[in-house]
Enzyme design. Structure first.
Site, PDB file in Angstrom:
ATOM      1  N   TYR A   1      -1.303   0.463 -12.954  1.00 45.94           N
ATOM      2  CA  TYR A   1      -0.204   0.091 -13.099  1.00 45.94           C
ATOM      3  C   TYR A   1      -0.187  -1.438 -13.132  1.00 45.94           C
ATOM      4  O   TYR A   1       1.225  -1.626 -13.984  1.00 45.94           O
ATOM      5  CB  TYR A   1      -0.555   0.672 -11.477  1.00 45.94           C
ATOM      6  CG  TYR A   1       1.193   0.487 -10.593  1.00 45.94           C
ATOM      7  CD1 TYR A   1       2.559   0.462 -11.177  1.00 45.94           C
ATOM      8  CD2 TYR A   1       0.991   0.405  -9.402  1.00 45.94           C
ATOM      9  CE1 TYR A   1       3.555   0.382 -10.880  1.00 45.94           C
ATOM     10  CE2 TYR A   1       2.224   0.220  -8.594  1.00 45.94           C
ATOM     11  CZ  TYR A   1       3.148   0.000  -9.236  1.00 45.94           C
ATOM     12  OH  TYR A   1       4.984  -0.211  -8.777  1.00 45.94           O
TER      13      TYR A   1
ATOM     14  N   TYR B   1     -12.762  -1.587   0.625  1.00 45.05           N
ATOM     15  CA  TYR B   1     -12.329  -1.910  -0.288  1.00 45.05           C
ATOM     16  C   TYR B   1     -11.571  -3.633  -0.017  1.00 45.05           C
ATOM     17  O   TYR B   1     -12.120  -4.634  -1.044  1.00 45.05           O
ATOM     18  CB  TYR B   1     -10.931  -1.839  -0.122  1.00 45.05           C
ATOM     19  CG  TYR B   1      -9.668  -2.148  -1.184  1.00 45.05           C
ATOM     20  CD1 TYR B   1      -9.833  -2.303  -2.054  1.00 45.05           C
ATOM     21  CD2 TYR B   1      -8.577  -2.379  -0.405  1.00 45.05           C
ATOM     22  CE1 TYR B   1      -9.002  -3.224  -3.326  1.00 45.05           C
ATOM     23  CE2 TYR B   1      -7.549  -2.606  -1.623  1.00 45.05           C
ATOM     24  CZ  TYR B   1      -7.815  -3.027  -2.708  1.00 45.05           C
ATOM     25  OH  TYR B   1      -6.763  -3.978  -3.501  1.00 45.05           O
TER      26      TYR B   1
ATOM     27  N   LEU C   1       2.814   5.494  -0.388  1.00 40.38           N
ATOM     28  CA  LEU C   1       3.645   6.853   0.118  1.00 40.38           C
ATOM     29  C   LEU C   1       4.648   6.289  -0.781  1.00 40.38           C
ATOM     30  O   LEU C   1       5.268   7.618  -0.319  1.00 40.38           O
ATOM     31  CB  LEU C   1       3.884   5.358   1.391  1.00 40.38           C
ATOM     32  CG  LEU C   1       5.134   5.413   1.762  1.00 40.38           C
ATOM     33  CD1 LEU C   1       4.828   6.953   2.962  1.00 40.38           C
ATOM     34  CD2 LEU C   1       5.696   4.279   2.942  1.00 40.38           C
TER      35      LEU C   1
HETATM   36  N1  UDP Z   1       1.273   6.474   4.317  1.00 39.35           N
HETATM   37  C1  UDP Z   1       1.146   7.775   4.474  1.00 39.35           C
HETATM   38  N2  UDP Z   1       1.567   8.722   4.111  1.00 39.35           N
HETATM   39  C2  UDP Z   1       1.470   9.356   2.721  1.00 39.35           C
HETATM   40  C3  UDP Z   1       0.841   7.979   2.586  1.00 39.35           C
HETATM   41  C4  UDP Z   1       0.922   7.219   3.321  1.00 39.35           C
HETATM   42  O1  UDP Z   1       2.029   7.389   6.023  1.00 39.35           O
HETATM   43  O2  UDP Z   1       0.768  10.157   2.455  1.00 39.35           O
HETATM   44  C5  UDP Z   1       1.590   5.742   4.662  1.00 39.35           C
HETATM   45  C6  UDP Z   1      -0.422   4.829   4.947  1.00 39.35           C
HETATM   46  O3  UDP Z   1      -0.884   4.805   6.044  1.00 39.35           O
HETATM   47  C7  UDP Z   1       0.156   3.512   5.094  1.00 39.35           C
HETATM   48  C8  UDP Z   1       1.382   3.095   4.179  1.00 39.35           C
HETATM   49  O4  UDP Z   1       1.800   4.441   4.389  1.00 39.35           O
HETATM   50  O5  UDP Z   1       0.634   3.242   6.628  1.00 39.35           O
HETATM   51  C9  UDP Z   1       1.436   2.771   3.002  1.00 39.35           C
HETATM   52  O6  UDP Z   1       0.009   3.270   2.163  1.00 39.35           O
HETATM   53  P1  UDP Z   1      -0.370   2.880   0.641  1.00 39.35           P
HETATM   54  O7  UDP Z   1      -1.625   4.201   0.762  1.00 39.35           O
HETATM   55  O8  UDP Z   1       0.983   3.754   0.089  1.00 39.35           O
HETATM   56  O9  UDP Z   1      -0.618   1.317   0.867  1.00 39.35           O
HETATM   57  P2  UDP Z   1      -1.815   0.651   1.437  1.00 39.35           P
HETATM   58  O10 UDP Z   1      -1.093  -0.263   2.592  1.00 39.35           O
HETATM   59  O11 UDP Z   1      -2.784   1.318   1.678  1.00 39.35           O
HETATM   60  O12 UDP Z   1      -2.583  -0.251   0.594  1.00 39.35           O
END
Ligand code: UDP
Length: 328
Positions: free
Chosen positions: A11, A140, A189
């Site tokens: 990506y 991670y 998200l």
């Molecule tokens: N999140 C959510 N539902 C989902 C995926 C993500 O509520 O189905 C929330 C997640 O808990 C975080 C934010 O969205 O607070 C961003 O998550 P993402 O996985 O996109 O990126 P990260 O911050 O983990 O790199």
């Protein structure tokens, strides 16, 4: 420069490749296509290879007379790293050490390394400056922090020149919507929200509604993938032997999960039903970049600032590629 983009079919890597080509660099992509998509790589520029295969790395570096490496080939899902840390330590840490050693063996002395806001853990100060304490709370983040230390040690001992870019939340797609985000399984998200808008999912699960934030959901700094790519191209020219540069790459402004959902409702016209769920393991409440250093030193500034513009960019890609690079 001749640049080998490791993970350049993925990506963020694919957007960096495009930026590099536009800036006049000669670009090769090394990717095992485990997450990446051959369709996103310029014709004739893909070398299929594994980070674990030291010989293949050295051959690619030597044969193409590479001047610099950009390294995107890492696993990057916080929840997966909690469930399967071995996968993360093996690829992100052992794989990257292999790459650095292949660079040493072939005399390639310049690298841009993809790091993450996850190195900060739960920050004491938000927006987070680069010198904030590094206390990851998930595997991670630990793998990326370990590599930051390795880079600094390799710079001191072997004269490696490097740049570490700590990404906040990458999102959006190319402005012509020809390349974009396509992960299987999708965990991020914005793509998940847009899959709801496309009718591919019933609702969004909101992970945590009791965080100490104004609306109870997590706050993140969503940074457009083309702005991220631009940061890579700018920093490449500034790398010097034996020295390291480290920058956060974010807009400096956060959006909560609920704010992102609201923006997506406005952009797509879809109601996007949400269901509250417990917190997801490894998620800090708020991660927002201080982006002062990169703005000052690299004269970089994001072209996409409002969350609505960013979601609109992602929506253009998802609407025109409802099954990503593949077929249903
Ligand atoms: N999140 C959510 N539902 C989902 C995926 C993500 O509520 O189905 C929330 C997640 O808990 C975080 C934010 O969205 O607070 C961003 O998550 P993402 O996985 O996109 O990126 P990260 O911050 O983990 O790199």
């Amino acid at each position: 420069m001749i640049v080998l983009v490791v993970g350049g079919a993925g990506y963020i890597g694919s957007h960096a490749v495009r930026g590099l080509v536009q800036a006049g660099h000669d670009v090769w992509v090394l990717d095992n296509l485990s997450q990446g998509h051959a369709a996103s790589v310029p014709a004739g520029r893909l070398v299929r290879g594994e980070l674990a295969d030291r010989g293949a790395l050295e051959t690619a570096l030597r044969d193409h007379k590479v001047d610099a490496v950009m390294h995107f080939a890492a696993f990057a899902s916080v929840p997966e790293s909690v469930a399967d840390p071995a996968k993360y330590y093996q690829n992100n840490l052992v794989g990257t050490l292999n790459l650095l050693d292949a660079m040493r063996a072939t005399g390639v002395g310049r690298i841009v390394f993809s790091s993450t806001a996850a190195v900060y853990g739960v920050p004491e100060v938000v927006p987070i400056p680069e010198d904030a304490p590094k206390q990851p709370i998930n595997p991670y983040g630990f793998t990326k922090l370990a590599m930051e230390h390795a880079l600094a040690d390799y710079a001191r001992a072997y004269g490696l020149g490097y740049a570490v870019l700590r990404y906040f939340n990458a999102c959006g797609a190319s402005s012509d919507a020809t390349i974009g985000e396509d992960h299987t399984p999708e965990t991020h998200l914005i793509p998940i929200i847009l899959q709801v808008a496309l009718g591919q999912r019933e609702s969004l699960s909101v992970f945590g509604t009791d965080y100490p934030t104004p609306d109870g959901t997590c706050i993140r700094d969503y940074i457009h993938v083309e702005d991220l790519a631009d940061a890579h191209i700018r920093v490449l020219d500034r790398i010097e032997p034996g020295r390291g540069l480290t920058y956060n790459v974010g807009t400096g402004v956060g959006a909560s999960v609920r704010e992102v959902v609201d923006a997506a409702r406005r952009v797509t016209g879809h109601p996007i039903p949400v269901v509250a769920h417990p917190r997801r393991a490894g998620d800090p409440p708020s991660l927002v970049a201080s982006s002062q250093a990169i703005r000052r030193d690299l004269e970089w500034s994001p072209r996409y600032n409002a969350i609505e513009e960013i979601v609109a960019s992602a929506w253009k890609w998802h609407k025109s590629h409802p099954h990503g690079y593949g077929t249903p």
